[in-house]
Design a protein around this motif. Sequence first.
Motif, PDB file in Angstrom:
ATOM      1  N   GLN A   1       0.396  -0.993  -0.317  1.00 21.36           N
ATOM      2  CA  GLN A   1       0.037   0.243  -0.134  1.00 21.36           C
ATOM      3  C   GLN A   1       0.874   1.318   0.048  1.00 21.36           C
ATOM      4  OE1 GLN A   1      -2.951  -0.217   3.323  1.00 21.36           O
ATOM      5  NE2 GLN A   1      -3.429  -1.940   2.313  1.00 21.36           N
ATOM      6  N   GLN A   2       2.242   1.519   0.958  1.00 24.46           N
ATOM      7  CA  GLN A   2       2.919   2.344   1.244  1.00 24.46           C
ATOM      8  C   GLN A   2       3.993   2.675  -0.663  1.00 24.46           C
ATOM      9  OE1 GLN A   2       2.180   4.251   3.990  1.00 24.46           O
ATOM     10  NE2 GLN A   2       0.762   2.940   4.074  1.00 24.46           N
ATOM     11  N   LYS A   3       3.923   1.669  -1.484  1.00 24.53           N
ATOM     12  CA  LYS A   3       4.442   1.542  -2.619  1.00 24.53           C
ATOM     13  C   LYS A   3       3.567   2.188  -3.217  1.00 24.53           C
ATOM     14  CE  LYS A   3       6.885  -1.810  -4.100  1.00 24.53           C
ATOM     15  NZ  LYS A   3       7.336  -2.834  -4.835  1.00 24.53           N
ATOM     16  N   LEU A   4       2.122   1.880  -3.564  1.00 23.34           N
ATOM     17  CA  LEU A   4       1.276   2.311  -4.188  1.00 23.34           C
ATOM     18  C   LEU A   4       1.507   4.003  -4.105  1.00 23.34           C
ATOM     19  CD1 LEU A   4      -0.673   1.943  -6.222  1.00 23.34           C
ATOM     20  CD2 LEU A   4      -2.206   1.989  -3.926  1.00 23.34           C
ATOM     21  N   LEU A   5       1.728   4.677  -3.077  1.00 24.15           N
ATOM     22  CA  LEU A   5       1.311   6.306  -2.964  1.00 24.15           C
ATOM     23  C   LEU A   5       2.612   6.091  -3.835  1.00 24.15           C
ATOM     24  CD1 LEU A   5       0.774   6.025   0.436  1.00 24.15           C
ATOM     25  CD2 LEU A   5      -0.893   6.082  -1.430  1.00 24.15           C
ATOM     26  N   GLN A   6       3.739   6.279  -4.365  1.00 22.46           N
ATOM     27  CA  GLN A   6       5.454   6.617  -4.634  1.00 22.46           C
ATOM     28  C   GLN A   6       4.879   6.822  -6.290  1.00 22.46           C
ATOM     29  OE1 GLN A   6       8.151   3.776  -3.579  1.00 22.46           O
ATOM     30  NE2 GLN A   6       7.620   3.653  -1.072  1.00 22.46           N
ATOM     31  N   PRO A   7       4.791   8.087  -6.490  1.00 24.40           N
ATOM     32  CA  PRO A   7       4.670   8.357  -7.817  1.00 24.40           C
ATOM     33  C   PRO A   7       5.755   7.187  -9.115  1.00 24.40           C
ATOM     34  CG  PRO A   7       5.526   9.744  -6.950  1.00 24.40           C
ATOM     35  CD  PRO A   7       5.857   9.301  -5.972  1.00 24.40           C
ATOM     36  N   ALA A   8       6.484   6.513  -8.577  1.00 23.43           N
ATOM     37  CA  ALA A   8       7.678   6.061  -9.924  1.00 23.43           C
ATOM     38  C   ALA A   8       6.913   4.398  -9.234  1.00 23.43           C
ATOM     39  CB  ALA A   8       9.099   6.033  -8.650  1.00 23.43           C
ATOM     40  N   PHE A   9       6.488   4.332  -8.280  1.00 22.53           N
ATOM     41  CA  PHE A   9       5.936   2.546  -8.023  1.00 22.53           C
ATOM     42  C   PHE A   9       4.595   2.882  -9.314  1.00 22.53           C
ATOM     43  CE2 PHE A   9       2.895  -0.658  -7.108  1.00 22.53           C
ATOM     44  CZ  PHE A   9       3.687  -1.670  -6.906  1.00 22.53           C
ATOM     45  N   GLN A  10       3.642   4.037  -9.379  1.00 22.28           N
ATOM     46  CA  GLN A  10       2.709   4.696 -10.012  1.00 22.28           C
ATOM     47  C   GLN A  10       3.110   3.909 -11.788  1.00 22.28           C
ATOM     48  OE1 GLN A  10       0.886   8.428  -8.582  1.00 22.28           O
ATOM     49  NE2 GLN A  10       1.228   6.724  -6.471  1.00 22.28           N
ATOM     50  N   ALA A  11       4.510   4.896 -11.765  1.00 23.98           N
ATOM     51  CA  ALA A  11       4.921   4.743 -13.514  1.00 23.98           C
ATOM     52  C   ALA A  11       4.961   3.775 -13.975  1.00 23.98           C
ATOM     53  CB  ALA A  11       5.881   6.015 -13.240  1.00 23.98           C
ATOM     54  N   LYS A  12       5.346   2.561 -12.276  1.00 23.38           N
ATOM     55  CA  LYS A  12       6.166   1.335 -13.259  1.00 23.38           C
ATOM     56  C   LYS A  12       4.719   0.383 -13.960  1.00 23.38           C
ATOM     57  CE  LYS A  12       8.076  -2.541 -12.042  1.00 23.38           C
ATOM     58  NZ  LYS A  12       7.623  -3.786 -12.112  1.00 23.38           N
ATOM     59  N   ILE A  13       3.442   0.978 -12.631  1.00 27.99           N
ATOM     60  CA  ILE A  13       2.410   0.316 -12.668  1.00 27.99           C
ATOM     61  C   ILE A  13       2.395   0.619 -14.015  1.00 27.99           C
ATOM     62  CG2 ILE A  13       0.133   0.283 -12.516  1.00 27.99           C
ATOM     63  CD1 ILE A  13       0.407   0.985  -9.904  1.00 27.99           C
ATOM     64  N   LEU A  14       1.467   1.926 -15.020  1.00 26.60           N
ATOM     65  CA  LEU A  14       1.569   1.897 -15.878  1.00 26.60           C
ATOM     66  C   LEU A  14       2.330   1.410 -16.852  1.00 26.60           C
ATOM     67  CD1 LEU A  14       0.056   4.188 -17.895  1.00 26.60           C
ATOM     68  CD2 LEU A  14       1.068   5.885 -17.568  1.00 26.60           C
ATOM     69  N   ASP A  15       3.522   1.555 -16.930  1.00 24.36           N
ATOM     70  CA  ASP A  15       4.719   0.777 -17.558  1.00 24.36           C
ATOM     71  C   ASP A  15       4.298   0.013 -18.098  1.00 24.36           C
ATOM     72  OD1 ASP A  15       5.758   3.764 -18.335  1.00 24.36           O
ATOM     73  OD2 ASP A  15       7.668   2.790 -17.806  1.00 24.36           O
ATOM     74  N   ASP A  16       4.307  -1.209 -16.678  1.00 18.40           N
ATOM     75  CA  ASP A  16       3.516  -2.199 -16.752  1.00 18.40           C
ATOM     76  C   ASP A  16       2.822  -2.955 -17.948  1.00 18.40           C
ATOM     77  OD1 ASP A  16       5.986  -3.241 -15.795  1.00 18.40           O
ATOM     78  OD2 ASP A  16       5.117  -3.257 -13.759  1.00 18.40           O
TER      79      ASP A  16
ATOM     80  N   PRO B   1       3.443  10.292 -15.036  1.00 19.35           N
ATOM     81  CA  PRO B   1       3.030  10.278 -14.566  1.00 19.35           C
ATOM     82  C   PRO B   1       2.774   9.540 -13.025  1.00 19.35           C
ATOM     83  CG  PRO B   1       3.947   8.162 -15.010  1.00 19.35           C
ATOM     84  CD  PRO B   1       4.598   9.167 -15.644  1.00 19.35           C
ATOM     85  N   SER B   2       1.886  10.498 -12.778  1.00 19.30           N
ATOM     86  CA  SER B   2       0.701  10.524 -11.651  1.00 19.30           C
ATOM     87  C   SER B   2      -0.434  10.203 -10.357  1.00 19.30           C
ATOM     88  CB  SER B   2       1.152  11.499 -10.691  1.00 19.30           C
ATOM     89  OG  SER B   2       1.313  12.325 -10.366  1.00 19.30           O
ATOM     90  N   LEU B   3      -0.537   8.996 -10.324  1.00 22.29           N
ATOM     91  CA  LEU B   3      -1.902   9.020  -9.877  1.00 22.29           C
ATOM     92  C   LEU B   3      -2.625   9.330  -8.837  1.00 22.29           C
ATOM     93  CD1 LEU B   3      -3.396   6.556 -11.001  1.00 22.29           C
ATOM     94  CD2 LEU B   3      -2.889   5.133  -9.286  1.00 22.29           C
ATOM     95  N   LEU B   4      -3.991   9.971  -9.445  1.00 22.21           N
ATOM     96  CA  LEU B   4      -4.788  11.191  -8.715  1.00 22.21           C
ATOM     97  C   LEU B   4      -6.950  10.115  -8.463  1.00 22.21           C
ATOM     98  CD1 LEU B   4      -4.097  14.699 -10.708  1.00 22.21           C
ATOM     99  CD2 LEU B   4      -3.055  13.293  -8.230  1.00 22.21           C
ATOM    100  N   TRP B   5      -6.771  10.384  -7.914  1.00 22.05           N
ATOM    101  CA  TRP B   5      -8.152  10.226  -8.075  1.00 22.05           C
ATOM    102  C   TRP B   5      -9.790  11.198  -7.527  1.00 22.05           C
ATOM    103  CZ3 TRP B   5     -10.270   5.726  -4.058  1.00 22.05           C
ATOM    104  CH2 TRP B   5     -10.172   6.409  -2.854  1.00 22.05           C
ATOM    105  N   ILE B   6     -11.206  10.969  -7.798  1.00 24.63           N
ATOM    106  CA  ILE B   6     -11.297  11.797  -6.664  1.00 24.63           C
ATOM    107  C   ILE B   6     -13.025  10.800  -6.529  1.00 24.63           C
ATOM    108  CG2 ILE B   6     -13.963  13.571  -7.023  1.00 24.63           C
ATOM    109  CD1 ILE B   6     -11.767  14.084 -10.613  1.00 24.63           C
ATOM    110  N   PRO B   7     -13.008  10.007  -5.086  1.00 26.47           N
ATOM    111  CA  PRO B   7     -13.763   9.376  -4.645  1.00 26.47           C
ATOM    112  C   PRO B   7     -15.207  10.041  -4.797  1.00 26.47           C
ATOM    113  CG  PRO B   7     -12.316  10.260  -2.502  1.00 26.47           C
ATOM    114  CD  PRO B   7     -11.967  11.176  -4.168  1.00 26.47           C
TER     115      PRO B   7
END
Length: 534
Positions: free
Chosen positions: A118-133, A398-404
């Motif tokens: 969960q904490q990794k999910l908050l990191q921009p680098a991990f979010q960028a990796k998710i997108l690249d994958d 990229p960085s992940l944003l959301w509107i709940p």
Amino acid sequence: MLELLRIRQLALIDDVELEFAPGMNVLTGETGAGKSFILKALNFLTGDKMSPDLVRPGAEKAQVEALFAMPDGDVVIKRELVAATGRSRLYINDSLSSQDAIRDLRPSLLVHTSQHGQQKLLQPAFQAKILDDFLNRPDLLRQRETLLKELRTLAARREELLERSRHLEDKRELLEYQQREIAKVGPEHGEEETLEAKKQELRNQTVIQDTIDAALALLGAGEGGILDGLGKLERHMDTLRRVLPNYDDDASLLIEARQNLQDLAARLRKQPATSPDEDSLESIEARLYELAQLKRKLKRSLDEIVDLQTEIEENLSFMDSCSLDLKQLAKQEATLLDGLALLLKELNPLRKTAGESLCTAIVTELKGLGFSEHVQVRFEFKPAELFPGRADCIEERPSLLWIPNPGQPPQPLDKIASGGELSRFLLAVVGIMNRKETPSLIFDEVDAGVGGLTLNAVADSLDKLADHQQVILITHWPQLAARAKRHFQVRKEVREGNTYTLCQALDDGAIWEEISRMAGGGEQGQAMARELLA
């Protein structure tokens, strides 16, 4: 898929063997029963370090062994931790292997999600990796990494050249002075030793000639010479032996001695005369003095000076050619940057398109996990200049944003997401990213902060994952545990004063009892167990 896991002498575990099933596998038990040791064992098996104090007291070593069924054949992994040294040994299919090998293999074996995930999910680098994958263009990403690596190598080389050039430029005057002084003398390796040997040879020639002259003077047949004296003594002894025959032998010895000395004198006269060249000796002395002066000036031995001469020539040559080398590096860098610019021109739009598709997929998953029908997720792309002065080498990061909820501005996950929301968000992402993969998915506390009807949505999502992929879930919620195809209970037991962590697969009756316990026990717990297991 993880088929079999055996743990021996690890922490409170004596000997536990778990046989996992395809689909959903659940581990339950009271808090502190030892569920975390099962995960530690899996992490240790796939590359994590483990402290030697986790070896069960009294045991020499801990051992973890697992059987993974893979598309291209079974893989057996065994790892041992020795208590006395803290060293571990790793075997893959009975062959001794390395940490690097298991780390490379790990992504195809296990995907472990937890609060750390969960904490990794908050990191921009991990979010960028998710997108690249999700982008699924490994060719472009490899090309990008190759170009960036080569550019970093060129930059490091350029900095090395500049640093060395700056350092040598400060010493140029000294280097040129040393070069002039050395050039004046022109020393060679071993020259001093050669000159000293030659000087000694010339001095020896003088000693030899003086000694021969002195020896011949002593042996001379003239008045006062040894041979003259021996001749006189021989005549006296000849007279004496006629009167006293017992002196015959002495007379013979004198004759022999005179003949030997005559032979010696003849050999000395035949010895080639040596007359050392005074000019040569003076030139040797002068050269040695010149070398000694050079050594005093440069404060080095002669061999060091000869080596210094080569070093100075190399350094001055480097300074002269440095600007040319820098121009060549600049040309290579420009070529690489042109390639990077073309790549980014293709990659940036693809990332944005993939980001839209990924966000749509995440929103669909989140809605299925109990989020609002109005939840929105999007990637924000910010331009990052990779190299100063190259406006065409801009990477959209990229960085992940959301509107709940409606009416709220987009915010980063760490500004708005609760622990429960992050758990479900991670579940959604893991479900999307591993649809084409085969590793077993391990969820630890994915239900943290989740309750009520949302639990059913989380359970449904895990069920969907388990339809095509093995899931191993640690949970305290009966709503999730009831979905298991195979249910393991972890508990502690004290025997003869020793504490043991036990883990066993439950049959139908034991499952009903465990679900009832998890639901609060008593009639209410039993009623919920009946409903959940119906």
